[in-house]
Design a protein around this motif. Structure first.
Motif, short mmCIF file in Angstrom:
data_model
loop_
_atom_site.label_atom_id
_atom_site.label_comp_id
_atom_site.label_asym_id
_atom_site.label_seq_id
_atom_site.Cartn_x
_atom_site.Cartn_y
_atom_site.Cartn_z
N GLN A 168 0.95 -0.85 -0.16
CA GLN A 168 -0.14 -0.17 0.09
C GLN A 168 0.83 1.20 0.24
OE1 GLN A 168 -3.17 -0.19 -0.06
NE2 GLN A 168 -3.58 -2.05 -0.49
N ALA A 169 2.13 1.05 0.77
CA ALA A 169 3.33 2.29 0.72
C ALA A 169 3.84 2.46 1.33
CB ALA A 169 2.74 3.33 1.61
N SER A 170 5.30 3.10 1.15
CA SER A 170 6.69 2.74 1.48
C SER A 170 6.52 4.24 2.07
CB SER A 170 7.24 2.52 0.58
OG SER A 170 8.35 3.69 0.03
N LEU A 171 7.88 4.10 3.70
CA LEU A 171 7.52 5.06 4.42
C LEU A 171 9.40 5.13 4.39
CD1 LEU A 171 6.01 6.66 7.14
CD2 LEU A 171 8.50 5.97 7.89
N ASP A 172 10.19 6.43 4.52
CA ASP A 172 11.66 6.68 4.70
C ASP A 172 11.54 8.55 5.07
OD1 ASP A 172 12.75 7.88 2.70
OD2 ASP A 172 11.56 7.00 1.30
N THR A 173 12.78 7.62 6.82
CA THR A 173 13.13 8.84 7.14
C THR A 173 14.36 8.40 7.71
OG1 THR A 173 12.52 10.29 9.39
CG2 THR A 173 12.33 7.32 8.77
N THR A 174 14.96 10.36 7.44
CA THR A 174 16.45 9.84 8.41
C THR A 174 16.19 10.31 9.71
OG1 THR A 174 16.77 12.53 7.80
CG2 THR A 174 17.80 10.48 6.06
N ALA A 175 15.60 10.49 10.78
CA ALA A 175 14.97 10.78 12.40
C ALA A 175 16.33 9.62 12.80
CB ALA A 175 13.24 10.55 12.58
N PRO A 176 16.99 10.56 14.04
CA PRO A 176 17.53 9.55 14.65
C PRO A 176 17.24 8.94 15.50
CG PRO A 176 18.26 12.22 14.65
CD PRO A 176 17.18 12.28 14.08
N ALA A 177 16.10 8.86 15.76
CA ALA A 177 14.61 8.04 17.40
C ALA A 177 14.90 7.11 16.45
CB ALA A 177 13.84 8.90 17.44
N VAL A 178 14.25 7.08 14.99
CA VAL A 178 13.43 5.83 13.96
C VAL A 178 15.02 5.45 13.45
CG1 VAL A 178 12.17 5.49 12.07
CG2 VAL A 178 12.00 6.91 13.70
N ARG A 179 16.24 5.96 13.74
CA ARG A 179 16.94 4.93 13.07
C ARG A 179 17.55 4.30 14.58
NH1 ARG A 179 22.80 5.17 12.36
NH2 ARG A 179 23.56 4.25 10.83
N GLU A 180 17.86 4.69 15.98
CA GLU A 180 18.39 3.81 16.88
C GLU A 180 16.66 2.69 16.68
OE1 GLU A 180 18.43 4.60 21.41
OE2 GLU A 180 18.24 7.04 20.11
N TRP A 181 16.14 2.99 16.79
CA TRP A 181 14.71 1.86 17.17
C TRP A 181 15.00 0.86 15.96
CZ3 TRP A 181 10.94 1.17 13.41
CH2 TRP A 181 10.85 -0.20 12.74
N ALA A 182 15.11 0.94 14.23
CA ALA A 182 16.14 0.29 13.79
C ALA A 182 16.59 -0.32 13.86
CB ALA A 182 15.58 0.88 12.35
N ILE A 183 17.61 -0.21 14.37
CA ILE A 183 18.75 -0.79 14.62
C ILE A 183 18.80 -1.92 15.46
CG2 ILE A 183 21.24 -0.67 15.74
CD1 ILE A 183 21.04 2.01 13.54
N GLU A 184 18.06 -0.86 16.35
CA GLU A 184 18.12 -2.08 18.18
C GLU A 184 17.25 -3.23 17.74
OE1 GLU A 184 16.23 0.29 21.12
OE2 GLU A 184 18.49 1.89 21.67
N THR A 185 16.33 -3.39 16.97
CA THR A 185 15.26 -4.15 16.73
C THR A 185 15.93 -4.85 15.59
OG1 THR A 185 13.48 -2.51 16.69
CG2 THR A 185 13.23 -4.93 15.74
N PHE A 186 17.04 -4.55 14.71
CA PHE A 186 17.44 -5.53 14.16
C PHE A 186 18.71 -6.68 14.99
CE2 PHE A 186 21.60 -6.07 11.55
CZ PHE A 186 21.31 -7.08 10.26
N GLU A 187 18.68 -6.06 15.72
CA GLU A 187 19.53 -6.65 16.39
C GLU A 187 19.08 -7.95 17.27
OE1 GLU A 187 22.36 -3.31 18.45
OE2 GLU A 187 24.16 -3.40 16.92
N ALA A 188 18.07 -6.89 17.36
CA ALA A 188 17.92 -8.38 18.74
C ALA A 188 16.77 -9.69 17.55
CB ALA A 188 16.08 -7.63 19.21
#
Length: 261
Positions: free
Chosen positions: A229-249
């Motif tokens: 339905q859509a894509s979303l992208d951002t360079t917001a530091p808080a979102v990147r921090e969440w994404a990296i932590e989730t990836f590592e988990a």
């Protein structure tokens, strides 16, 4: 005494009031400077200043006006409300597809996100946005329930030429879909053989489709039927921090992709 809602209405009904209070909360201004900044007439400014002084939101200092402590509170709060509503308007059409149960960050961090939706002329626009990001990225980390033919082709070609480091955690279904096709299975084998590529499979699955391409976090959003339905992208530091932590988990709870495909 006016209620809080009436005070909100008082500000909201005039963009000039909002702008004058914002300007005076930032620094002192003369009436002439306010007129230049806002384009409001002197008569309008006179009424705004009188109304604000009555509420003790501003005070006069010499030939200038400046917000009081309570005026700054109102200015900050109203600016926050405007920012929230602007963010909500941007997300309104896609919020039903956002994996909000998994997104452990304030949605206000998506205020400047780029949202790409399919159209009649560009039905594949969300995926094309992802491919454009992948073609420029030097480091890619992903956790996803899907890995389509276009994406794996770009990643494999970039990694093979030394232009990209790739780490991915996938659901079993994503890998099964690739190995069911001889051409895609061969491409997956080639990618797995690259020293700059690491792939893992998470038995419990991956409920999201997220790629971290250098500083950009990209999400592919699908409906309950799996339709993009859509894509979303951002360079917001808080979102990147969440994404990296989730990836590592997910990475820690997954097993290396090994054996015969």
């Amino acid at each position: 005494m006016e209620s809080a809602l009436e005070e909100i209405e008082f500000l909201a009904l005039s963009s000039n009031r909002v702008e004058v209070l914002r300007l005076l909360a930032a620094e002192p201004h003369s009436r002439g400077e306010l007129a230049t900044e806002t384009g409001a007439s002197q008569a309008t400014l006179g009424r705004i200043i009188a109304d604000f002084e009555e509420r003790s939101w501003i005070r006069r200092t010499g030939g200038e006006y400046v917000a009081t402590a309570t005026g700054r509170i109102v200015a900050d709060g109203f600016t926050d409300l405007l920012d929230i509503l602007e963010t909500e308007r941007g997300l309104r059409d896609i919020v039903q597809y956002l994996p909000t149960d998994e997104m452990e960050f304030d949605l206000r961090h998506l205020a400047d996100a780029t949202i790409t939706v399919p159209s009649q002329t560009r039905p594949n626009a969300p995926v094309q946005r992802l491919l454009d990001l992948l073609r420029d990225a030097e480091e890619v980390r992903t956790f996803s329930h899907a890995f389509n033919d276009q994406t794996i082709r770009v990643v494999q070609e970039r990694v093979a030429t030394g232009g990209q480091r790739f780490s991915g955690v996938f659901s079993p279904g994503a890998i099964d879909a690739l190995t069911a096709d001889d051409r895609l299975r061969n491409r997956l084998e080639s990618l797995r053989a690259e020293p700059d590529a690491s792939l893992r499979v998470r038995t419990d699955g991956v409920p999201l489709a997220v790629m971290i391409a250098d500083d950009v976090v990209h999400l592919l959003l699908r409906d309950d039927s799996g339709v993009l339905q859509a894509s979303l992208d951002t360079t917001a530091p808080a979102v990147r921090e969440w994404a990296i932590e989730t990836f590592e988990a997910y990475w820690e709870s997954a097993e290396p992709l090994s054996g015969s495909l």
